[in-house]
Design an enzyme around this catalytic site. Sequence first.
Site, PDB file in Angstrom:
ATOM      1  N   HIS A 108     109.881  15.317  28.520  1.00  0.00           N
ATOM      2  CA  HIS A 108     109.649  14.544  27.649  1.00  0.00           C
ATOM      3  C   HIS A 108     108.009  14.833  26.619  1.00  0.00           C
ATOM      4  O   HIS A 108     107.813  14.181  25.982  1.00  0.00           O
ATOM      5  CB  HIS A 108     108.470  12.942  28.317  1.00  0.00           C
ATOM      6  CG  HIS A 108     109.512  12.369  29.359  1.00  0.00           C
ATOM      7  ND1 HIS A 108     110.089  13.184  30.120  1.00  0.00           N
ATOM      8  CD2 HIS A 108     109.699  11.100  29.376  1.00  0.00           C
ATOM      9  CE1 HIS A 108     111.184  12.005  30.789  1.00  0.00           C
ATOM     10  NE2 HIS A 108     110.588  10.827  30.135  1.00  0.00           N
ATOM     11  N   GLY A 109     108.210  16.319  26.669  1.00  0.00           N
ATOM     12  CA  GLY A 109     107.026  16.891  26.014  1.00  0.00           C
ATOM     13  C   GLY A 109     107.123  16.582  24.606  1.00  0.00           C
ATOM     14  O   GLY A 109     106.141  16.563  23.572  1.00  0.00           O
TER      15      GLY A 109
END
Length: 179
Positions: A108-109
Amino acid sequence: MANRILILATDGFEQSELTEPKRLLEEAGHEVLVASPEDGSIQGWDEDDWGEEVDVDLSLSEASADEFDALLLPGGQINPDKLRMEAKAVQLVKDFAAAGKPVAAICHGPWLLVEADVVRGKTVTSWPSIRTDLKNAGANVVDQEAAVDGNIVTSRKPDDIPAFTKALQDLLAKVGEPA
């Protein structure tokens, strides 16, 4: 040659996506520091419950792209969602990208890459649930262990950490080569 790598994270980072790349990079001889809006320590998320704490080396307000060779953004749902609401965190991502320094984001970075508007026209990958966000931000989204486009390295999930970390190290090696 040892590089200085900054990991930007806050409470709720995916445990393995911070600790394992950090370990691998340090074993390769790089200096790796953790920056966060919080002082002291931050707590990871380990699959389905709170994980271990990690010491914070410097505050987000002290972090500067000028002092590091690369930026690493671990995932987890909580971590990047909180960080993309921090103007200084988003600016830090923009600063690394504008300087042409490697920016590596896993799982999800890449939400931070979207918020910083640095994926337009780039080929990237991520956790499946944020791929639409990446497409809407103008990225070409692929499904592979690691995607490298210019100075941006992205990856999908914890299983991809070895490929993700190797892609970052390969990019760091190229950056250090004479033109």
